[in-house]
Structure formats: structure tokens, C-alpha cells
Design a protein around this motif. Structure first.
Motif, PDB file in Angstrom:
ATOM      1  N   ARG A 193       0.872  -1.175   0.000  1.00 62.80           N
ATOM      2  CA  ARG A 193       0.000   0.000   0.000  1.00 62.80           C
ATOM      3  C   ARG A 193       0.902   1.215   0.000  1.00 62.80           C
ATOM      4  O   ARG A 193       1.909   1.255   0.699  1.00 62.80           O
ATOM      5  CB  ARG A 193      -0.885   0.028   1.238  1.00 62.80           C
ATOM      6  CG  ARG A 193      -1.953  -1.026   1.218  1.00 62.80           C
ATOM      7  CD  ARG A 193      -2.974  -0.758   2.315  1.00 62.80           C
ATOM      8  NE  ARG A 193      -3.995  -1.777   2.301  1.00 62.80           N
ATOM      9  CZ  ARG A 193      -5.122  -1.687   1.599  1.00 62.80           C
ATOM     10  NH1 ARG A 193      -5.359  -0.626   0.871  1.00 62.80           N
ATOM     11  NH2 ARG A 193      -6.004  -2.653   1.643  1.00 62.80           N
ATOM     12  N   VAL A 194       0.521   2.207  -0.795  1.00 59.04           N
ATOM     13  CA  VAL A 194       1.329   3.415  -0.930  1.00 59.04           C
ATOM     14  C   VAL A 194       0.434   4.619  -0.678  1.00 59.04           C
ATOM     15  O   VAL A 194      -0.680   4.702  -1.208  1.00 59.04           O
ATOM     16  CB  VAL A 194       1.951   3.493  -2.346  1.00 59.04           C
ATOM     17  CG1 VAL A 194       2.786   4.744  -2.508  1.00 59.04           C
ATOM     18  CG2 VAL A 194       2.794   2.255  -2.621  1.00 59.04           C
ATOM     19  N   GLU A 195       0.926   5.544   0.130  1.00 58.34           N
ATOM     20  CA  GLU A 195       0.160   6.753   0.424  1.00 58.34           C
ATOM     21  C   GLU A 195      -0.076   7.563  -0.837  1.00 58.34           C
ATOM     22  O   GLU A 195       0.752   7.569  -1.756  1.00 58.34           O
ATOM     23  CB  GLU A 195       0.919   7.616   1.425  1.00 58.34           C
ATOM     24  CG  GLU A 195       1.094   6.978   2.778  1.00 58.34           C
ATOM     25  CD  GLU A 195       1.996   7.792   3.686  1.00 58.34           C
ATOM     26  OE1 GLU A 195       2.469   8.876   3.277  1.00 58.34           O
ATOM     27  OE2 GLU A 195       2.229   7.326   4.800  1.00 58.34           O
ATOM     28  N   ARG A 196      -1.204   8.244  -0.898  1.00 52.78           N
ATOM     29  CA  ARG A 196      -1.577   9.033  -2.072  1.00 52.78           C
ATOM     30  C   ARG A 196      -0.486  10.046  -2.421  1.00 52.78           C
ATOM     31  O   ARG A 196      -0.163  10.235  -3.590  1.00 52.78           O
ATOM     32  CB  ARG A 196      -2.909   9.746  -1.806  1.00 52.78           C
ATOM     33  CG  ARG A 196      -3.336  10.736  -2.855  1.00 52.78           C
ATOM     34  CD  ARG A 196      -3.422  10.246  -4.273  1.00 52.78           C
ATOM     35  NE  ARG A 196      -4.221   9.058  -4.455  1.00 52.78           N
ATOM     36  CZ  ARG A 196      -4.214   8.335  -5.576  1.00 52.78           C
ATOM     37  NH1 ARG A 196      -3.442   8.670  -6.587  1.00 52.78           N
ATOM     38  NH2 ARG A 196      -4.957   7.278  -5.689  1.00 52.78           N
ATOM     39  N   SER A 197       0.116  10.699  -1.425  1.00 55.74           N
ATOM     40  CA  SER A 197       1.143  11.709  -1.714  1.00 55.74           C
ATOM     41  C   SER A 197       2.350  11.086  -2.422  1.00 55.74           C
ATOM     42  O   SER A 197       2.929  11.690  -3.321  1.00 55.74           O
ATOM     43  CB  SER A 197       1.583  12.412  -0.430  1.00 55.74           C
ATOM     44  OG  SER A 197       2.107  11.479   0.494  1.00 55.74           O
ATOM     45  N   LEU A 198       2.705   9.866  -2.041  1.00 55.59           N
ATOM     46  CA  LEU A 198       3.812   9.181  -2.694  1.00 55.59           C
ATOM     47  C   LEU A 198       3.425   8.748  -4.111  1.00 55.59           C
ATOM     48  O   LEU A 198       4.236   8.825  -5.038  1.00 55.59           O
ATOM     49  CB  LEU A 198       4.258   7.984  -1.857  1.00 55.59           C
ATOM     50  CG  LEU A 198       5.528   7.268  -2.259  1.00 55.59           C
ATOM     51  CD1 LEU A 198       6.703   8.235  -2.358  1.00 55.59           C
ATOM     52  CD2 LEU A 198       5.851   6.163  -1.271  1.00 55.59           C
ATOM     53  N   LEU A 199       2.189   8.313  -4.278  1.00 54.66           N
ATOM     54  CA  LEU A 199       1.715   7.960  -5.618  1.00 54.66           C
ATOM     55  C   LEU A 199       1.708   9.183  -6.534  1.00 54.66           C
ATOM     56  O   LEU A 199       2.024   9.072  -7.716  1.00 54.66           O
ATOM     57  CB  LEU A 199       0.304   7.372  -5.557  1.00 54.66           C
ATOM     58  CG  LEU A 199       0.209   5.897  -5.203  1.00 54.66           C
ATOM     59  CD1 LEU A 199      -1.254   5.476  -5.129  1.00 54.66           C
ATOM     60  CD2 LEU A 199       0.957   5.038  -6.178  1.00 54.66           C
ATOM     61  N   ASP A 200       1.354  10.327  -5.987  1.00 55.33           N
ATOM     62  CA  ASP A 200       1.376  11.560  -6.783  1.00 55.33           C
ATOM     63  C   ASP A 200       2.799  11.871  -7.243  1.00 55.33           C
ATOM     64  O   ASP A 200       3.013  12.273  -8.387  1.00 55.33           O
ATOM     65  CB  ASP A 200       0.800  12.730  -5.987  1.00 55.33           C
ATOM     66  CG  ASP A 200      -0.697  12.595  -5.740  1.00 55.33           C
ATOM     67  OD1 ASP A 200      -1.359  11.809  -6.456  1.00 55.33           O
ATOM     68  OD2 ASP A 200      -1.204  13.277  -4.829  1.00 55.33           O
ATOM     69  N   LEU A 201       3.770  11.669  -6.365  1.00 53.25           N
ATOM     70  CA  LEU A 201       5.176  11.879  -6.737  1.00 53.25           C
ATOM     71  C   LEU A 201       5.612  10.877  -7.803  1.00 53.25           C
ATOM     72  O   LEU A 201       6.320  11.228  -8.751  1.00 53.25           O
ATOM     73  CB  LEU A 201       6.080  11.766  -5.511  1.00 53.25           C
ATOM     74  CG  LEU A 201       5.975  12.890  -4.486  1.00 53.25           C
ATOM     75  CD1 LEU A 201       6.758  12.525  -3.220  1.00 53.25           C
ATOM     76  CD2 LEU A 201       6.483  14.183  -5.082  1.00 53.25           C
ATOM     77  N   LEU A 202       5.190   9.634  -7.637  1.00 48.31           N
ATOM     78  CA  LEU A 202       5.519   8.598  -8.619  1.00 48.31           C
ATOM     79  C   LEU A 202       4.911   8.938  -9.981  1.00 48.31           C
ATOM     80  O   LEU A 202       5.579   8.852 -11.008  1.00 48.31           O
ATOM     81  CB  LEU A 202       5.032   7.231  -8.140  1.00 48.31           C
ATOM     82  CG  LEU A 202       5.280   6.048  -9.071  1.00 48.31           C
ATOM     83  CD1 LEU A 202       6.771   5.799  -9.247  1.00 48.31           C
ATOM     84  CD2 LEU A 202       4.582   4.812  -8.553  1.00 48.31           C
ATOM     85  N   ASP A 203       3.646   9.348  -9.973  1.00 53.64           N
ATOM     86  CA  ASP A 203       2.979   9.703 -11.228  1.00 53.64           C
ATOM     87  C   ASP A 203       3.652  10.906 -11.899  1.00 53.64           C
ATOM     88  O   ASP A 203       3.759  10.953 -13.130  1.00 53.64           O
ATOM     89  CB  ASP A 203       1.502   9.989 -10.987  1.00 53.64           C
ATOM     90  CG  ASP A 203       0.718   8.724 -10.635  1.00 53.64           C
ATOM     91  OD1 ASP A 203       1.196   7.609 -10.934  1.00 53.64           O
ATOM     92  OD2 ASP A 203      -0.381   8.863 -10.057  1.00 53.64           O
ATOM     93  N   ALA A 204       4.123  11.858 -11.104  1.00 52.42           N
ATOM     94  CA  ALA A 204       4.840  13.008 -11.665  1.00 52.42           C
ATOM     95  C   ALA A 204       6.152  12.551 -12.299  1.00 52.42           C
ATOM     96  O   ALA A 204       6.536  13.026 -13.370  1.00 52.42           O
ATOM     97  CB  ALA A 204       5.086  14.047 -10.580  1.00 52.42           C
TER      98      ALA A 204
END
Length: 64
Positions: free
Chosen positions: A26-37
Motif C-alpha cells: 500500500r502506498v500513500e496518495r502523496s507518494l503515488l502523486d510523486l511517482l505519477d509526476a
């Protein structure tokens, strides 16, 4: 007379077998946002799993 299909000659389907293991996290939304960027900045726009593999390889090869 029925002819059976020899399973030894039947072409395989799906992904080729490789020495790997699935890892579910599970990955926090803020980290997923960084990954997507990060993905958006890549020329080939890798999938999330491929992006994670690339980042792991890059980070672990530097520290090894």
C-alpha cells in the motif's frame, strides 16, 4: 476416431516464466502523486510497476 492434442506441443499463453515474486504494498496518495509526476517526466511513460522497478534498480545499484 478422435485426435487428442499433445500438451507438450501446445503453445503456452500469458507471460513468460521468469525468476520473480509478486510484492503487494500500500502506498500513500502523496507518494503515488510523486511517482505519477516522475512517470510523466519520462519519455516512454512507464507503467507504475515498471517505474517502481526502475527506481529500485537505480537506487539500489548506487548504494550497493
Amino acid at each position: 476416431m478422435r485426435v487428442s492434442i499433445n500438451p507438450a506441443k501446445k503453445p503456452s499463453r500469458g507471460r513468460p516464466r521468469i525468476d520473480s515474486e509478486a510484492v503487494n504494498i500500500r502506498v500513500e496518495r502523496s507518494l503515488l502523486d510523486l511517482l505519477d509526476a516522475w512517470i510523466a517526466d519520462q519519455k516512454d511513460a512507464p507503467s507504475r510497476p515498471e517505474a517502481i522497478r526502475r527506481l529500485l534498480r537505480a537506487k539500489l545499484s548506487v548504494e550497493s
